[in-house]
Design an enzyme around this catalytic site. Structure first.
Site, PDB file in Angstrom:
ATOM      1  CG  HIS A 255      34.695  54.203  42.971  1.00  0.00           C
ATOM      2  ND1 HIS A 255      34.815  52.838  42.977  1.00  0.00           N
ATOM      3  CD2 HIS A 255      35.522  54.651  43.947  1.00  0.00           C
ATOM      4  CE1 HIS A 255      35.684  52.478  43.904  1.00  0.00           C
ATOM      5  NE2 HIS A 255      36.122  53.558  44.506  1.00  0.00           N
TER       6      HIS A 255
ATOM      7  CG  HIS B  61      39.268  52.225  41.067  1.00  0.00           C
ATOM      8  ND1 HIS B  61      40.245  51.519  41.741  1.00  0.00           N
ATOM      9  CD2 HIS B  61      38.421  52.690  42.015  1.00  0.00           C
ATOM     10  CE1 HIS B  61      40.000  51.553  43.046  1.00  0.00           C
ATOM     11  NE2 HIS B  61      38.902  52.258  43.234  1.00  0.00           N
TER      12      HIS B  61
END
Length: 312
Positions: free
Chosen positions: A77, A10
């Site tokens: 995500h 991330h």
């Protein structure tokens, strides 16, 4: 055909979190290096970006990439940002195939690791009947109820399996209840001890906030509030990655689409049905550089400015 693994991180504004992620990369490289070329990239903030990592692998002769999301639960995500990036990169080379693995999600290995973290924490404390202990499972929290429900499912399995007096969830952001609200609720129930287990890989901004909230409650309450360590690079989490990689190789990396707000009309989220898959991190992709992540070093200078202009 030369195959590779792309570890999809991330990214974080905390250098310690990036260091922890790179430690996982090192461990997985050692685990898979006999069969695969292993590289990594970040969705936001840090370098290398996914694009840079994929290009590097391609130049090294890799023509089949298995992308492993280093993500526990399938929020935006896993459902939007990472697939959007990978689908875009797939168009750059006609002879390159990228297959995305499933996020970790509800896994027996993750459940076993949670039990391990809880029992490790209990072993450091004065013995107490679990019926007098409460458990709070803390997830990242997303705007996707499907992902949040996975946190709740694992919480319930831990509650029933370990025999706590009570258990509930808390989320570090976006979802309800947040960590502070969960702590306030549990404090009213009067349990002698509450164990808080964050479902996080590494340290970072969010985990620091969670630990801070727990410490504040421990300080003001007459009851005991204790948090566990994050999951890190434990062998059980590595086995979960093995499982997801095997699924991707065999075409079995299926998302949970039965209750996905983008594919089904879910109560309260009707406007998301059929929404176009789109990345939302383009404006913060690669905005931090190694120099920026090292405290005490000069962040200016001509060389650093040129790097930022060129995006390297």
């Amino acid at each position: 055909m030369k195959e590779g693994i792309l570890l999809c991180g991330h990214g974080s504004r905390r250098a310690a979190a990036v260091t922890s992620f790179k430690r996982l990369v090192t461990v997985l490289k050692e685990r898979y290096e006999d069969k695969y070329e292993v590289d990594y990239g970040f969705l936001e903030f840090n370098h290398p970006t996914y694009e840079a990592a994929v290009e590097r692998m391609y130049l090294n002769g890799v023509r089949k990439i298995y992308a492993l999301p280093v993500i526990l639960f399938a929020g935006s995500h896993a459902k939007n940002d990472i697939p959007f990036e990978l689908n875009t990169l797939q168009t750059y080379h006609d002879d390159l195939t990228i297959s995305m693995a499933k996020h970790i999600g509800v896994s027996s290995f993750l459940l076993d690791l949670a039990v391990k973290r809880i029992t490790e924490t209990e072993a450091k404390l004065t013995p107490l009947d679990r019926k007098e202990t409460c458990l709070i499972v803390v997830g990242r929290g997303t705007t996707d109820p499907d992902a949040n429900s996975d946190v709740a499912k694992l919480m319930n399995m831990l509650w029933e399996g370990l025999g706590f007096g009570f258990a509930t969830v808390g989320y570090s952001g976006t979802a309800y209840p947040n960590v502070k609200e969960s702590l306030e609720l549990v404090n009213k129930l009067g349990f002698k001890r509450t164990i808080i287990i964050p479902f996080f890989f590494f340290t970072g901004v969010l985990l620091e906030r969670i630990y801070g909230a727990v410490a504040a409650m421990h300080e003001k309450s007459e009851h005991e509030y204790i948090y566990t360590d994050p999951f890190g690079t434990d062998e059980l989490i590595l086995k979960a990655f093995d499982e997801r990689l095997d699924e991707a190789k065999n075409g079995m990396a299926n998302m949970n689409c039965q209750m996905c707000k983008y594919r089904k009309q879910v109560v309260g989220f009707e406007e998301y049905l059929g929404q176009e898959q789109m990345g939302h991190h383009l404006n913060v992709k690669g905005v931090l550089f190694e120099e920026d992540e090292k405290p005490g070093e000069t962040k200016g200078g001509i060389s650093n400015t040129i790097k930022k202009i060129l995006g390297i």
